[in-house]
Design a protein around this motif. Structure first.
Motif, short mmCIF file in Angstrom:
data_model
loop_
_atom_site.label_atom_id
_atom_site.label_comp_id
_atom_site.label_asym_id
_atom_site.label_seq_id
_atom_site.Cartn_x
_atom_site.Cartn_y
_atom_site.Cartn_z
N UNK A 80 6.07 2.89 -4.45
CA UNK A 80 6.32 4.00 -3.54
C UNK A 80 6.16 5.29 -4.34
N UNK A 81 5.31 6.17 -3.82
CA UNK A 81 5.01 7.41 -4.53
C UNK A 81 5.28 8.62 -3.65
N UNK A 82 6.19 9.46 -4.12
CA UNK A 82 6.47 10.75 -3.49
C UNK A 82 6.72 10.60 -1.98
N UNK A 83 7.57 9.65 -1.63
CA UNK A 83 7.89 9.42 -0.22
C UNK A 83 8.85 10.49 0.30
N UNK A 84 8.51 11.03 1.46
CA UNK A 84 9.40 11.99 2.13
C UNK A 84 9.53 11.56 3.59
N UNK A 85 10.75 11.55 4.09
CA UNK A 85 11.00 11.18 5.49
C UNK A 85 11.87 12.25 6.11
N UNK A 86 11.40 12.82 7.21
CA UNK A 86 12.16 13.82 7.95
C UNK A 86 12.59 13.25 9.29
#
Length: 521
Positions: free
Chosen positions: A6-12
């Motif tokens: 997992x690379x630089x995961x962002x969840x909004x």
């Protein structure tokens, strides 16, 4: 080689709040990596990103890369993604009851998954998966999810996730509802498969005892970021970050809360020679078999045991909701089942109930505020939410939008709303991380001290039992096999108690806990 990167995961989430913020994590083939952190830190959102289970229509957005053997899941089409789910990645959900279709048998769940992927004989593969997860196929194949205990449902969900023997298993709090003995059997199986087949496991957990015992590495998550990662032994023995040290300290639950200064008063609930038989799928089960128990005013009693030992049935009997076939149930000086129905209703109003599956106990149409006000329309909802460690602004939200830990705290707030004389709590801390557990247990201790509230606390976690209770009652096959002071759990004499205790303490605590119990400190 890494099975997952997992690379630089962002969840909004709706409103634009970023819950996962630039997370990077690798899970090597054949390794078990635990992602540990408190409720709301982004653990489950990270897990769901691995197989893209977020619903963009609901306002959840995920960016970054999720690589499975070099293939970025975030860029797969719908048909390619269906082939990945189940075959390459197995996903076991936190809430098994919600994940399984209530009108479909366990066997049909398994068979349909096998057939959808053309993976051989459905009955043979399904039965093997159930056996790996500690279930008897003959017993559960034709059962529907609601006919199983909480622990059985979780194991069935795990069997469904692994029936196709995927290279990566994402296990999202899969042992939350399991007693320590069953938990150990399931996690031993998961780890053995990882070793033998090279399967990678991403283990989502708030329980550092679980992470330390079964994971090769622990990654600590806080506010959507991995703040520390390393070998499990090092993380537990020498945590580098202050927040990690706080989690480790809370997981130990070293000292019991002080009991009230005054001795416990007269019994508020008593059962004598209670026998309760349950009838399911034509096979009667003796849930309680000659149980005698007193719960006195101001006393806290923990009821512990494996799944199916009769814990939840005993709660129903004590509440005056479940009528036993034999024996007596007393509320003070009132014989509950010899009384008029009006008097039984009064007995029931004296008991505040917290159920194991908080979400299932709520009306899905209601807001959090209305759920709490069910018990007493005049209650101060905002004040109750604050008492259980929640933001009063949650009153306008639906319970389904909350985390598992938040739902459990809403359930506790509802139970307290009518000012009960006795609180009957069935696994109330099951879905909570250790920091939230500490807050709830401190709240219960304060209620006992300030209001003389009696507590019956059902749990499979003996660390929690020792923390919250004056004494611990151990159930096995519907019988009380041991009743002892909570501070002596580490020196219990019965094999059942010792087996449960061995599965709950952090490995490096075991010797000191046994010594603590021997000396009765």
């Amino acid at each position: 080689m890494n099975a997952l990167e997992i690379r630089d995961l962002a969840v909004t989430v709706p409103g634009g709040r970023r819950v996962v913020d630039g997370l990077s994590l690798a899970v090597p083939a054949g390794a078990v990596v635990a992602l540990a952190g408190p409720s709301g830190s982004g653990k489950s959102l990270t897990a769901r990103s691995v197989v893209r289970l977020h619903d963009p229509a609901a306002g959840v957005r995920a960016t970054g890369s999720v690589l499975l053997g070099g293939v970025d899941v975030m860029r797969l089409g719908r048909r390619e993604l269906r082939a990945v789910r189940g075959r390459r990645v197995g996903y076991a959900f936190q809430d098994a009851a919600a994940a399984l279709n209530p009108v479909i048998t366990i066997g049909r769940h398994l068979a349909e998954t096998v057939r959808a992927h053309g993976a051989g004989d459905a009955r043979e593969a399904g039965a093997a998966a159930l056996e790996r997860c500690g279930l008897d196929p003959a017993e559960v194949w034709d059962a529907r999810p609601f006919e199983l205990s909480g622990g059985q449902a979780q194991r069935a969900a795990l069997a469904l996730a692994t029936v196709l023997e995927p290279g990566l298993l994402v296990a999202d709090e899969v042992t939350t509802a399991l007693d320590p003995v069953t938990q150990a059997a399931v996690l031993d199986t998961i780890r053995a498969q990882a070793r033998a087949d090279g399967r990678a496991v991403l283990l989502i957990t708030h329980d550092l005892a679980v992470a330390g015992r079964w994971a090769d590495e622990i990654a600590v998550l806080s506010e959507g970021r991995v703040i520390e990662q390393g070998p499990s032994g090092r993380i537990l023995a020498e945590p580098a970050e202050p927040f990690t040290r706080e989690l480790v300290a809370a997981a130990r639950l070293d000292a019991p809360f002080a009991s009230p200064d005054e001795e416990a008063g007269e019994p508020v609930r008593s059962v004598r020679a209670v026998r309760r038989v349950l009838h399911g799928r034509g096979r009667p089960t003796i849930a309680l078999d000659g149980v005698d128990l007193d719960v006195r005013a101001g006393e806290s009693v923990a009821v512990v045991g494996r799944s199916g030992s009769g814990k939840s049935t005993l709660v129903g009997v004590l509440a005056g909701l479940d009528r036993p076939e034999a024996g007596t149930v007393m509320a003070g000086d009132r014989d509950v089942w010899a009384a008029r129905e009006r008097d039984r209703r009064a007995v029931r109003r004296e008991a505040g109930l917290v159920f194991q599956d908080a979400l299932a106990s709520f009306d899905p149409r209601y807001t959090v505020g209305r759920v709490i006000a069910e018990a007493d329309p005049e209650t101060d909802v905002a004040a109750l939410l604050e008492r259980v460690g929640l933001d009063p602004e949650l009153a306008g939200r639906r319970p389904a939008t909350l985390s598992g830990g938040e739902r459990q705290r809403v359930a506790l707030a509802r139970a307290l709303a009518a000012g009960p004389r006795i609180l009957l709590a069935d696994e109330p801390t099951t879905g909570l991380d250790v920091l939230a557990q500490e807050r709830i247990l401190a709240l219960l201790a304060r209620l006992r001290r300030d209001e003389g509230l009696s507590v019956v606390f059902v749990t499979h976690d003996l660390r929690v039992a020792r923390r919250v209770a004056d004494r611990v009652v151990v159930l096995a096959a519907g019988r009380i096999v041991e009743d002892l002071p909570a501070v002596r759990l580490g020196a219990a004499s019965h094999d059942e108690t010792r087996a449960l205790w061995a599965g709950t303490v952090l490995d490096h605590q075991a010797d000191e806990e046994a010594a603590h119990g021997r000396h009765g400190r």
